[in-house]
Motif scaffolding. Structure first.
Motif, PDB file in Angstrom:
ATOM      1  N   PRO A  49       0.810  -1.228   0.000  1.00 35.60           N
ATOM      2  CA  PRO A  49       0.000   0.000   0.000  1.00 35.60           C
ATOM      3  C   PRO A  49       0.842   1.276   0.000  1.00 35.60           C
ATOM      4  N   THR A 136       7.111  -4.794  10.441  1.00 38.77           N
ATOM      5  CA  THR A 136       5.969  -3.955  10.816  1.00 38.77           C
ATOM      6  C   THR A 136       5.024  -4.701  11.746  1.00 38.77           C
ATOM      7  N   GLY A 160      -4.227  -8.839   5.354  1.00 38.05           N
ATOM      8  CA  GLY A 160      -3.084  -8.380   4.564  1.00 38.05           C
ATOM      9  C   GLY A 160      -1.781  -8.972   5.065  1.00 38.05           C
ATOM     10  N   ALA A 161      -0.688  -8.560   4.411  1.00 37.29           N
ATOM     11  CA  ALA A 161       0.635  -9.090   4.745  1.00 37.29           C
ATOM     12  C   ALA A 161       0.965  -8.825   6.212  1.00 37.29           C
ATOM     13  N   VAL A 162       0.706  -7.603   6.671  1.00 35.66           N
ATOM     14  CA  VAL A 162       1.035  -7.239   8.054  1.00 35.66           C
ATOM     15  C   VAL A 162       0.064  -7.924   9.024  1.00 35.66           C
ATOM     16  N   GLY A 182     -12.466  -7.985   5.158  1.00 34.81           N
ATOM     17  CA  GLY A 182     -13.593  -7.851   4.241  1.00 34.81           C
ATOM     18  C   GLY A 182     -14.014  -9.187   3.659  1.00 34.81           C
ATOM     19  N   LYS A 186     -12.067 -14.409   3.713  1.00 36.62           N
ATOM     20  CA  LYS A 186     -10.868 -13.925   4.407  1.00 36.62           C
ATOM     21  C   LYS A 186     -10.919 -14.306   5.877  1.00 36.62           C
ATOM     22  N   TYR A 201     -16.094  -6.618   8.153  1.00 41.09           N
ATOM     23  CA  TYR A 201     -16.535  -5.223   8.284  1.00 41.09           C
ATOM     24  C   TYR A 201     -17.543  -4.836   7.207  1.00 41.09           C
ATOM     25  N   ASN A 224      -5.060  -0.212  10.913  1.00 41.96           N
ATOM     26  CA  ASN A 224      -4.503  -0.237   9.566  1.00 41.96           C
ATOM     27  C   ASN A 224      -5.393   0.458   8.550  1.00 41.96           C
ATOM     28  N   VAL A 225      -6.606   0.882   8.973  1.00 38.22           N
ATOM     29  CA  VAL A 225      -7.617   1.274   7.984  1.00 38.22           C
ATOM     30  C   VAL A 225      -8.162   2.688   8.208  1.00 38.22           C
ATOM     31  N   CYS A 246      -0.667   1.933  12.673  1.00 40.61           N
ATOM     32  CA  CYS A 246       0.247   1.353  11.679  1.00 40.61           C
ATOM     33  C   CYS A 246      -0.057   1.880  10.284  1.00 40.61           C
ATOM     34  N   TYR A 252      -5.823   6.700   1.875  1.00 42.59           N
ATOM     35  CA  TYR A 252      -4.601   6.951   1.109  1.00 42.59           C
ATOM     36  C   TYR A 252      -4.854   7.756  -0.161  1.00 42.59           C
ATOM     37  N   PHE A 281       4.377   4.743  13.681  1.00 38.29           N
ATOM     38  CA  PHE A 281       5.762   4.292  13.540  1.00 38.29           C
ATOM     39  C   PHE A 281       6.034   3.864  12.109  1.00 38.29           C
ATOM     40  N   GLY A 282       7.312   3.751  11.755  1.00 42.26           N
ATOM     41  CA  GLY A 282       7.753   3.074  10.524  1.00 42.26           C
ATOM     42  C   GLY A 282       8.362   1.751  10.945  1.00 42.26           C
ATOM     43  N   GLY A 283       7.764   0.649  10.490  1.00 45.27           N
ATOM     44  CA  GLY A 283       8.120  -0.672  11.001  1.00 45.27           C
ATOM     45  C   GLY A 283       9.587  -1.033  10.854  1.00 45.27           C
ATOM     46  N   ILE A 324      -5.325  -3.816  -4.337  1.00 44.90           N
ATOM     47  CA  ILE A 324      -5.075  -3.664  -2.899  1.00 44.90           C
ATOM     48  C   ILE A 324      -6.118  -2.738  -2.288  1.00 44.90           C
TER      49      ILE A 324
HETATM   50  N1  LIG Z   1       3.868   1.863   9.542  1.00 43.83           N
HETATM   51  C1  LIG Z   1       4.555   1.056   8.753  1.00 43.83           C
HETATM   52  O1  LIG Z   1       5.788   0.953   8.808  1.00 43.83           O
HETATM   53  C2  LIG Z   1       3.805   0.207   7.752  1.00 43.83           C
HETATM   54  C3  LIG Z   1       4.500  -0.743   6.974  1.00 43.83           C
HETATM   55  C4  LIG Z   1       3.758  -1.580   6.121  1.00 43.83           C
HETATM   56  C5  LIG Z   1       2.378  -1.440   6.012  1.00 43.83           C
HETATM   57  N2  LIG Z   1       1.771  -0.465   6.748  1.00 43.83           N
HETATM   58  C6  LIG Z   1       0.305  -0.306   6.656  1.00 43.83           C
HETATM   59  O2  LIG Z   1      -0.321  -1.480   7.137  1.00 43.83           O
HETATM   60  C7  LIG Z   1      -1.552  -1.671   6.452  1.00 43.83           C
HETATM   61  C8  LIG Z   1      -1.593  -3.062   5.838  1.00 43.83           C
HETATM   62  O3  LIG Z   1      -0.503  -3.204   4.919  1.00 43.83           O
HETATM   63  P1  LIG Z   1      -0.238  -4.626   4.215  1.00 43.83           P
HETATM   64  O4  LIG Z   1       1.142  -4.620   3.713  1.00 43.83           O
HETATM   65  O5  LIG Z   1      -0.729  -5.714   5.099  1.00 43.83           O
HETATM   66  O6  LIG Z   1      -1.221  -4.494   2.982  1.00 43.83           O
HETATM   67  P2  LIG Z   1      -1.835  -5.586   1.986  1.00 43.83           P
HETATM   68  O7  LIG Z   1      -1.253  -6.919   2.229  1.00 43.83           O
HETATM   69  O8  LIG Z   1      -1.790  -5.016   0.641  1.00 43.83           O
HETATM   70  O9  LIG Z   1      -3.356  -5.617   2.472  1.00 43.83           O
HETATM   71  C9  LIG Z   1      -4.109  -4.440   2.435  1.00 43.83           C
HETATM   72  C10 LIG Z   1      -5.419  -4.727   3.140  1.00 43.83           C
HETATM   73  O10 LIG Z   1      -6.117  -3.504   3.287  1.00 43.83           O
HETATM   74  C11 LIG Z   1      -7.509  -3.768   3.236  1.00 43.83           C
HETATM   75  N3  LIG Z   1      -8.168  -2.572   2.685  1.00 43.83           N
HETATM   76  C12 LIG Z   1      -7.855  -1.896   1.559  1.00 43.83           C
HETATM   77  N4  LIG Z   1      -8.675  -0.834   1.413  1.00 43.83           N
HETATM   78  C13 LIG Z   1      -9.530  -0.860   2.476  1.00 43.83           C
HETATM   79  C14 LIG Z   1     -10.602  -0.030   2.906  1.00 43.83           C
HETATM   80  N5  LIG Z   1     -10.975   1.059   2.208  1.00 43.83           N
HETATM   81  N6  LIG Z   1     -11.275  -0.370   4.041  1.00 43.83           N
HETATM   82  C15 LIG Z   1     -10.900  -1.455   4.754  1.00 43.83           C
HETATM   83  N7  LIG Z   1      -9.878  -2.281   4.413  1.00 43.83           N
HETATM   84  C16 LIG Z   1      -9.212  -1.975   3.288  1.00 43.83           C
HETATM   85  C17 LIG Z   1      -7.684  -5.006   2.375  1.00 43.83           C
HETATM   86  O11 LIG Z   1      -8.503  -5.858   3.108  1.00 43.83           O
HETATM   87  P3  LIG Z   1     -10.052  -6.144   2.908  1.00 43.83           P
HETATM   88  O12 LIG Z   1     -10.253  -6.934   1.679  1.00 43.83           O
HETATM   89  O13 LIG Z   1     -10.345  -6.900   4.127  1.00 43.83           O
HETATM   90  O14 LIG Z   1     -10.712  -4.813   2.783  1.00 43.83           O
HETATM   91  C18 LIG Z   1      -6.288  -5.672   2.368  1.00 43.83           C
HETATM   92  O15 LIG Z   1      -6.288  -6.906   3.059  1.00 43.83           O
HETATM   93  C19 LIG Z   1      -1.659  -0.553   5.431  1.00 43.83           C
HETATM   94  O16 LIG Z   1      -2.390   0.501   6.006  1.00 43.83           O
HETATM   95  C20 LIG Z   1      -0.218  -0.159   5.239  1.00 43.83           C
HETATM   96  O17 LIG Z   1      -0.047   1.124   4.745  1.00 43.83           O
HETATM   97  C21 LIG Z   1       2.438   0.345   7.614  1.00 43.83           C
END
Ligand SMILES: NC(=O)c1ccc[n+]([C@@H]2O[C@H](COP(=O)([O-])OP(=O)(O)OC[C@H]3O[C@@H](n4cnc5c(N)ncnc54)[C@H](OP(=O)(O)O)[C@@H]3O)[C@@H](O)[C@H]2O)c1
Length: 341
Positions: A49, A136, A160-162, A182, A186, A201, A224-225, A246, A252, A281-283, A324
């Motif tokens: 993302p 993360t 998601g991955a995290v 969602g 899942k 949700y 995350n959302v 996170c 976004y 934070f940044g993971g 995504i």
């Molecule tokens: N702070 C850090 O260092 C850091 C590092 C990596 C990631 N992150 C954040 O962690 C989160 C997850 O990242 P990831 O790598 O796991 O992503 P990912 O594997 O691409 O998964 C993204 C998830 O977001 C959900 N999503 C997308 N749009 C949505 C919406 N409008 N409402 C609700 N759910 C939504 C989707 O799930 P559904 O199908 O269930 O909607 C999907 O499972 C993101 O917010 C990302 O930016 C932060």
């Protein structure tokens, strides 16, 4: 090395949710590595993302920015095929933000590269459980979340991955783990990797289902959302619960001033009245390399699984990346297979 390669460039700045038309696939000559550079052959491409931040016309979040016609920014695992750098030899594998292309000539001083030992784990894990998403997830649950045995943790974007990793770490730490994702499919996948339960949700009675899933309230919420997913979480937080900020993927595409339904004044009142600790934070930086040692140990002990969703070929990257944010069906780490491992 002579010949041509394919790469994906930005055709139009993303507005709201990214669309496949924002990207263009082009064929260009394979670049020769200059002094101090290595030529890399991409094997795996990571779709994250955070790439969305780089696609706004005017940078809103982070530092990476992709201009029109430039190669899309993103992490990859690659093989060194030619080297003009004393520290890198052909045949070695590296991970780095080398972009959406089949080959890249990279100066490691400009784009940091991490060497990967293929004997330790599958190469793809350097982009997931043993990479940035793993760090993360660790950060969410250990460094920032400080999750303890017996607590109830709720995780949004849990599939998601995290989220898939964070939930399993919660179980390793002895917590009760509730995912928010969602769709029923899942939720089934999350229970299969060890989540205690999962709430959809998108269900009309999401708020009621969530309340029923946490009868004693929430000790830690991994955010995350944002938006409509977060609203029903707030009344269920216990006094002095931790809220781990996170990500906020629902926002976004809306620039710095997101509209509702977070309703910021009410949110701030919840922070105040419940004495919440809210910390972002940044993971990679916050969890560091020690987190990856924990993750590798948990894999070896059979405690941690790392689901991957794989799409084939560079031309599939734009649609998979757009997915995504809309119509997402992936569980675990989303990867693009570019070349043979
Ligand atoms: N702070 C850090 O260092 C850091 C590092 C990596 C990631 N992150 C954040 O962690 C989160 C997850 O990242 P990831 O790598 O796991 O992503 P990912 O594997 O691409 O998964 C993204 C998830 O977001 C959900 N999503 C997308 N749009 C949505 C919406 N409008 N409402 C609700 N759910 C939504 C989707 O799930 P559904 O199908 O269930 O909607 C999907 O499972 C993101 O917010 C990302 O930016 C932060």
């Amino acid at each position: 090395m002579s010949g041509t390669m394919r790469q994906v460039v930005l055709r139009a700045y993303a507005k709201g949710t990214p669309k496949t038309g924002d990207f263009a696939l082009e064929t260009v000559p394979i670049p020769p590595p200059g002094p101090g550079q290595v030529l890399l052959r991409t094997i795996w491409l990571s779709l994250d993302p955070l790439i969305r931040f780089a696609l706004d016309e005017n940078l809103v979040t982070g530092r990476a920015h992709v201009g029109l016609g430039e190669v899309i920014y993103g992490g990859a695992v690659a093989e060194v095929v030619e080297s003009q750098h004393p520290d890198y030899k052909p045949g070695e594998f590296v991970e780095g933000r080398t972009g959406w292309r089949e080959y890249a000539a990279i100066d490691p001083k400009t784009v940091p590269l991490r060497k990967i030992d293929p004997a330790l784990a599958p190469l793809s894990t350097a982009l997931g459980v043993l990479g940035m998403p793993g760090q993360t997830a660790h950060c969410c649950m250990v460094e920032v979340g400080r999750v303890a045995a017996g607590e109830t943790v709720v995780i949004s974007a849990a599939a998601g991955a995290v989220g898939t990793l964070a939930g399993q770490i919660g179980k390793i730490l002895g917590a009760r783990v509730v995912g928010i994702a969602g769709g029923a499919e899942k939720c089934t996948a999350l229970k299969a990797v060890g989540f205690d339960t999962c709430v959809d949700y998108k269900a009309p009675d999401y708020a009621a289902q969530l309340a029923a899933a946490v009868p004693e309230g929430i000790d830690a919420y991994i955010e995350n959302v944002g938006g409509a997913v977060t609203g029903p979480v707030l009344p269920l937080l216990k006094y002095r619960a931790r809220m781990v900020v996170c990500g906020f993927i629902a926002y976004y595409g809306v620039g710095r001033e997101g509209p509702g339904p977070d309703k910021l004044p009410g949110f701030m009142r919840t922070i105040m009245s419940k004495g919440l600790e809210v910390r972002g934070f940044g993971g990679i930086v916050a969890a560091g390399p020690d987190a990856l040692r924990d993750m590798a140990g948990w894999i070896q002990a059979g405690k941690l699984r790392y689901p991957e969703t794989i799409v084939q070929g560079l031309d599939a990257a734009p649609a998979a990346f757009a997915g995504i944010f809309s119509g997402n069906r992936n569980v675990g780490k989303l990867l693009v297979k570019i070349g043979a491992a």
